[in-house]
Design a protein around this motif. Structure first.
Motif, PDB file in Angstrom:
ATOM      1  N   ILE A 233       0.821  -1.206   0.000  1.00  0.00           N
ATOM      2  CA  ILE A 233       0.000   0.000   0.000  1.00  0.00           C
ATOM      3  C   ILE A 233       0.858   1.261   0.000  1.00  0.00           C
ATOM      4  O   ILE A 233       0.576   2.229  -0.723  1.00  0.00           O
ATOM      5  N   LYS A 234       1.903   1.262   0.792  1.00  0.00           N
ATOM      6  CA  LYS A 234       2.788   2.437   0.863  1.00  0.00           C
ATOM      7  C   LYS A 234       3.413   2.725  -0.494  1.00  0.00           C
ATOM      8  O   LYS A 234       3.474   3.875  -0.943  1.00  0.00           O
TER       9      LYS A 234
ATOM     10  N   TYR B 189     -17.638  -3.203   0.570  1.00  0.00           N
ATOM     11  CA  TYR B 189     -16.972  -4.314  -0.126  1.00  0.00           C
ATOM     12  C   TYR B 189     -17.287  -4.280  -1.614  1.00  0.00           C
ATOM     13  O   TYR B 189     -16.388  -4.395  -2.458  1.00  0.00           O
TER      14      TYR B 189
ATOM     15  N   TRP C 279      -8.058  -8.100   1.483  1.00  0.00           N
ATOM     16  CA  TRP C 279      -7.758  -7.366   2.704  1.00  0.00           C
ATOM     17  C   TRP C 279      -6.938  -6.127   2.419  1.00  0.00           C
ATOM     18  O   TRP C 279      -7.181  -5.057   2.992  1.00  0.00           O
ATOM     19  N   LYS C 280      -5.976  -6.241   1.522  1.00  0.00           N
ATOM     20  CA  LYS C 280      -5.177  -5.067   1.148  1.00  0.00           C
ATOM     21  C   LYS C 280      -6.031  -4.051   0.400  1.00  0.00           C
ATOM     22  O   LYS C 280      -5.884  -2.839   0.569  1.00  0.00           O
TER      23      LYS C 280
ATOM     24  N   LEU D 174      -9.267  -3.534   0.762  1.00  0.00           N
ATOM     25  CA  LEU D 174     -10.128  -2.849   1.720  1.00  0.00           C
ATOM     26  C   LEU D 174      -9.337  -1.847   2.560  1.00  0.00           C
ATOM     27  O   LEU D 174      -9.825  -0.750   2.866  1.00  0.00           O
ATOM     28  N   GLN D 175      -8.105  -2.202   2.924  1.00  0.00           N
ATOM     29  CA  GLN D 175      -7.270  -1.277   3.680  1.00  0.00           C
ATOM     30  C   GLN D 175      -6.985  -0.014   2.875  1.00  0.00           C
ATOM     31  O   GLN D 175      -7.043   1.111   3.399  1.00  0.00           O
ATOM     32  N   LEU D 176      -6.666  -0.201   1.591  1.00  0.00           N
ATOM     33  CA  LEU D 176      -6.374   0.948   0.734  1.00  0.00           C
ATOM     34  C   LEU D 176      -7.592   1.861   0.620  1.00  0.00           C
ATOM     35  O   LEU D 176      -7.480   3.095   0.720  1.00  0.00           O
ATOM     36  N   TYR D 177      -8.765   1.268   0.433  1.00  0.00           N
ATOM     37  CA  TYR D 177      -9.972   2.081   0.293  1.00  0.00           C
ATOM     38  C   TYR D 177     -10.388   2.722   1.614  1.00  0.00           C
ATOM     39  O   TYR D 177     -10.992   3.802   1.618  1.00  0.00           O
ATOM     40  N   LEU D 178     -10.068   2.077   2.718  1.00  0.00           N
ATOM     41  CA  LEU D 178     -10.330   2.705   4.013  1.00  0.00           C
ATOM     42  C   LEU D 178      -9.464   3.945   4.197  1.00  0.00           C
ATOM     43  O   LEU D 178      -9.895   4.935   4.801  1.00  0.00           O
ATOM     44  N   ILE D 179      -8.249   3.892   3.669  1.00  0.00           N
ATOM     45  CA  ILE D 179      -7.372   5.072   3.737  1.00  0.00           C
ATOM     46  C   ILE D 179      -7.999   6.231   2.969  1.00  0.00           C
ATOM     47  O   ILE D 179      -8.042   7.371   3.457  1.00  0.00           O
TER      48      ILE D 179
END
Length: 266
Positions: free
Chosen positions: A37-38, A167, A202-203, A205-210
């Motif tokens: 993600i970074k 989702y 999972w990655k 969803l994490q990216l979109y949560l950011i």
């Protein structure tokens, strides 16, 4: 490149920056993509330094189109107090709201596709003008159908709870670029986007949560921050699209095909 000594067949590979339309193989289906993600955000930021204002102008075209459609309908429906539209006492009937939503879906689907492709072309070192976003109206039937299907899934997901809706929003994110770039049928594009996203769910969803968290900054800044966050979002999608759906010459074993009828048979 493959490390064996067997020479590759002629014309079997395109360059890493070109889409895998010819042989249908997608790099990301094998699960070997390093979803950092970074790194994705850093690369998206680099792209934004090249196309930020072009994307801002493209997004402004979408905002202007949306406003124009609303004004046309407001005039047609004889609504005089526009402020009521954002209150629970909205003068619009359910039928009128559906008409506006359908019109927006048809009119904006090619434009949203154009914004996505503008970012993807920057990723491919191709310079395209801002008005290139209008060229995707030639794909209007396919793009509109896909957008309607995604909207139905999204609405159904949110009626259940926030998480299903979020989702669906995340996993269908590649649908429009797949139709425009790979010339895939709408339903196949939706299924392909979902399957690829689920490999890295999972990655994803994490990216979109950011980016969801970044919306707080947009609201606090009265929308000014969107001038930076909007282009960054589309450039991050472009990085992912290029990495996941385009040929990786080092991946000889990835035979996943978009035209495979058993797309969900995993």
């Amino acid at each position: 490149m493959s490390e064996n000594n067997t020479p590759p067949p002629e014309n079997n590979h395109s360059s890493p920056n070109e889409p895998a339309a010819e042989n249908g193989r997608f790099n990301g289906f094998n699960g070997g993509y390093d979803f950092d993600i970074k790194s994705i955000l850093k690369r998206a930021h680099t792209l934004s330094s090249q196309n930020n204002w072009t994307l801002v102008l493209a997004l402004a075209c979408i905002w202007a189109t949306t406003l124009a459609i609303y004004l046309v309908y407001i005039d047609a429906f004889g609504i005089t107090d526009i402020a009521l539209l954002i209150t629970p006492e909205s003068p619009l009937t359910q039928t009128q709201q559906v008409m506006i939503e359908l019109t927006l879906t048809f009119a904006l689907a090619p434009l949203w596709t154009g914004v996505n492709m503008l970012a993807i072309n920057t990723m491919r070192d191709k310079s395209v003008p801002v008005f290139s976003i209008f060229q995707y109206f030639r794909l209007l039937p396919a793009l509109a159908l896909a957008s309607i299907c995604v909207d139905i899934l999204f609405t159904f997901g949110f009626t259940l709870f926030f998480i299903p809706g979020f989702y669906i929003f995340a996993v269908t994110t590649f649908t429009l670029p797949l139709i425009a770039d790979k010339k895939i049928r709408p339903l196949k594009a939706i299924m392909c986007s979902i399957k690829m996203s689920n490999v890295y769910i999972w990655k994803m969803l994490q990216l979109y949560l950011i980016f969801l968290a970044m919306l707080v900054v947009v609201f606090i800044s009265f929308g000014i921050a969107y001038l930076w966050i909007g282009p960054l979002y589309f450039n991050a999608k472009a990085v992912l699209y290029q990495d996941l759906f385009c040929i990786d010459q080092s991946s000889e074993s990835d035979e996943s095909s978009i035209k495979n009828e058993g797309l969900f048979n995993a």
